[in-house]
Design a protein around this motif. Structure first.
Motif, mmCIF file in Angstrom:
data_model
loop_
_atom_site.group_PDB
_atom_site.id
_atom_site.type_symbol
_atom_site.label_atom_id
_atom_site.label_comp_id
_atom_site.label_asym_id
_atom_site.label_seq_id
_atom_site.Cartn_x
_atom_site.Cartn_y
_atom_site.Cartn_z
ATOM 1 N N ARG A 55 0.698 -1.284 0.067
ATOM 2 C CA ARG A 55 -0.127 0.076 0.025
ATOM 3 C C ARG A 55 0.902 1.398 0.016
ATOM 4 O O ARG A 55 0.274 2.555 0.020
ATOM 5 N N GLY A 56 2.197 1.043 -0.082
ATOM 6 C CA GLY A 56 2.901 2.319 0.319
ATOM 7 C C GLY A 56 3.476 3.075 -0.992
ATOM 8 O O GLY A 56 3.384 2.436 -2.072
ATOM 9 N N PRO A 57 4.163 4.163 -1.022
ATOM 10 C CA PRO A 57 4.579 4.884 -1.918
ATOM 11 C C PRO A 57 6.087 5.003 -2.104
ATOM 12 O O PRO A 57 6.675 4.501 -1.064
ATOM 13 N N TRP A 58 6.632 5.343 -3.325
ATOM 14 C CA TRP A 58 7.905 5.181 -3.339
ATOM 15 C C TRP A 58 8.461 6.288 -4.611
ATOM 16 O O TRP A 58 7.522 6.452 -5.502
ATOM 17 N N SER A 59 9.816 6.799 -4.555
ATOM 18 C CA SER A 59 10.153 7.420 -5.731
ATOM 19 C C SER A 59 11.552 7.551 -5.688
ATOM 20 O O SER A 59 12.278 7.268 -4.626
ATOM 21 N N ALA A 60 12.146 7.784 -7.106
ATOM 22 C CA ALA A 60 13.666 7.988 -7.091
ATOM 23 C C ALA A 60 13.536 8.616 -8.531
ATOM 24 O O ALA A 60 13.075 8.574 -9.709
ATOM 25 N N VAL A 61 14.838 9.283 -8.721
ATOM 26 C CA VAL A 61 15.438 9.535 -9.936
ATOM 27 C C VAL A 61 16.455 8.450 -10.491
ATOM 28 O O VAL A 61 17.478 8.043 -9.713
ATOM 29 N N HIS A 85 -7.682 4.344 1.632
ATOM 30 C CA HIS A 85 -6.449 4.845 1.221
ATOM 31 C C HIS A 85 -5.985 4.665 -0.293
ATOM 32 O O HIS A 85 -6.500 3.156 -0.715
ATOM 33 N N ALA A 86 -5.737 5.368 -1.215
ATOM 34 C CA ALA A 86 -5.652 4.962 -2.677
ATOM 35 C C ALA A 86 -4.602 5.473 -3.441
ATOM 36 O O ALA A 86 -3.669 6.166 -2.951
ATOM 37 N N CYS A 87 -4.384 5.036 -4.491
ATOM 38 C CA CYS A 87 -3.042 5.435 -5.321
ATOM 39 C C CYS A 87 -2.734 7.161 -5.708
ATOM 40 O O CYS A 87 -1.780 7.157 -5.553
ATOM 41 N N VAL A 140 5.912 5.899 -7.694
ATOM 42 C CA VAL A 140 5.278 4.875 -7.665
ATOM 43 C C VAL A 140 4.242 4.621 -6.363
ATOM 44 O O VAL A 140 4.217 5.208 -5.491
ATOM 45 N N SER A 141 3.093 4.141 -6.485
ATOM 46 C CA SER A 141 2.222 3.538 -5.731
ATOM 47 C C SER A 141 1.889 2.149 -5.693
ATOM 48 O O SER A 141 1.575 1.591 -6.638
ATOM 49 N N ASN A 142 2.458 1.666 -4.797
ATOM 50 C CA ASN A 142 2.059 0.167 -4.698
ATOM 51 C C ASN A 142 0.988 -0.056 -4.422
ATOM 52 O O ASN A 142 0.410 0.013 -3.093
ATOM 53 N N CYS A 143 -0.179 -0.243 -5.180
ATOM 54 C CA CYS A 143 -1.629 -0.021 -5.227
ATOM 55 C C CYS A 143 -2.372 -0.561 -3.858
ATOM 56 O O CYS A 143 -2.185 -2.157 -3.763
ATOM 57 N N PRO A 144 -2.872 -0.040 -3.059
ATOM 58 C CA PRO A 144 -3.671 -0.508 -1.989
ATOM 59 C C PRO A 144 -4.952 -0.868 -2.119
ATOM 60 O O PRO A 144 -5.906 -1.040 -1.263
ATOM 61 N N GLN A 145 -5.355 -0.779 -3.550
ATOM 62 C CA GLN A 145 -6.715 -1.192 -3.784
ATOM 63 C C GLN A 145 -7.168 -2.718 -3.242
ATOM 64 O O GLN A 145 -6.824 -3.575 -3.242
ATOM 65 N N ILE A 146 -8.287 -2.668 -2.562
ATOM 66 C CA ILE A 146 -8.719 -4.077 -1.803
ATOM 67 C C ILE A 146 -10.245 -4.243 -2.519
ATOM 68 O O ILE A 146 -11.037 -5.335 -2.067
ATOM 69 N N ASN A 147 -10.912 -3.636 -3.412
ATOM 70 C CA ASN A 147 -12.043 -3.733 -3.917
ATOM 71 C C ASN A 147 -12.132 -4.521 -5.285
ATOM 72 O O ASN A 147 -13.249 -4.870 -5.782
ATOM 73 N N ASN A 148 -11.202 -4.785 -5.774
ATOM 74 C CA ASN A 148 -10.920 -5.491 -7.273
ATOM 75 C C ASN A 148 -9.795 -6.333 -7.370
ATOM 76 O O ASN A 148 -8.985 -6.081 -6.619
ATOM 77 N N PRO A 198 4.136 -6.492 -0.636
ATOM 78 C CA PRO A 198 5.115 -5.548 -1.039
ATOM 79 C C PRO A 198 5.822 -5.797 -2.354
ATOM 80 O O PRO A 198 5.598 -6.911 -2.842
ATOM 81 N N VAL A 199 6.517 -4.931 -3.021
ATOM 82 C CA VAL A 199 7.327 -5.065 -4.237
ATOM 83 C C VAL A 199 8.967 -4.721 -3.715
ATOM 84 O O VAL A 199 9.158 -3.950 -2.824
ATOM 85 N N ARG A 200 9.691 -4.806 -4.695
ATOM 86 C CA ARG A 200 10.915 -4.510 -4.425
ATOM 87 C C ARG A 200 11.615 -3.710 -5.852
ATOM 88 O O ARG A 200 11.263 -4.159 -7.096
#
Length: 218
Positions: free
Chosen positions: A25-31, A126-128, A189-197, A206-208
């Motif tokens: 469900r978390g965010p991430w960013s980088a250049v 919480h959403a993307c 990045v939004s590691n999608c928190p969607q739980i309805n579909n 989690p992702v890496r």
């Protein structure tokens, strides 16, 4: 790090300069520097990873799904897809892909779309879009700067009549996709928190994110 993560190195070899887990469900960013390769690892499988790209030196140059689709003549992304800005500029290229199909027309979930699709009781989920705003604020980006996005690992088939579906993913634990930066590229990045579909099996995981630098650039 779990067993799948340990067995899933970068998809394109090189010196590792970033290796981070993104919580469910978390965010991430980088250049990502020009020439470096970002590998996204779907650790548990069937997870959707929402993503927006910007030219790092000028964030008014942004990913465009419409330009990318028109340029490649396909609505799906896979190896060889060039991810282009609204100006047509190349931002990143998909250089390797273990899934074979990724979406860029389904959009990102928001509190408003959740309410419309799934009912008022989902409004506070919480959403993307909220993840993009949280992470984008670190780079002086706000809601007006959010544009069309990519949904890595997300399966969105299109029927002959044009109807879209969001169905179980084609990914599996440890599957990877690799993106080479053509210019210095800011990746949100939004590691999608969607739980309805079923975009992430109703169970976000989690992702890496691994960034490698070719040995001849080290």
């Amino acid at each position: 790090m779990n067993a799948i993560a340990e067995m899933s190195p970068a998809l394109v070899a090189g010196r590792v300069v970033v290796d981070e887990l993104v919580e469910a469900r978390g965010p991430w960013s980088a250049v990502i520097a020009a020439g470096d390769v970002l590998t996204i690892v779907d650790l548990d499988g069937n997870q959707a990873v929402d993503c927006i790209l910007y030219a790092a030196q000028n964030t008014s140059t942004r990913y465009s799904a419409a330009v990318t689709i028109a340029s490649q003549g396909s609505i799906f992304l896979t190896t060889g897809s060039v991810l282009r800005a609204d100006s047509g500029q190349e931002l990143m290229t998909v250089v390797a892909d273990e899934v074979g199909l990724h979406d860029t027309i389904g959009g990102a979930c928001s509190q408003e779309s959740n309410t419309l699709r799934y009912g008022q009781h989902t409004h506070e989920q919480h959403a993307c879009v909220e993840n993009f705003l949280i992470e984008g604020a670190k780079w002086d980006l706000g809601k007006k700067d959010l544009v069309s996005n990519i949904n890595w690992f997300m399966n969105v088939p299109v029927d002959p009549d044009g109807a879209l579906g969001i169905v179980d993913g084609l990914s599996a634990p440890g599957k990877r996709v690799a993106l080479r930066a053509e210019v210095d590229t800011l990746v949100l990045v939004s590691n999608c928190p969607q739980i309805n579909n079923p975009c992430n099996g109703f169970n976000p995981t989690p992702v890496r994110m691994i960034v490698t630098r070719p040995e001849d650039r080290s």
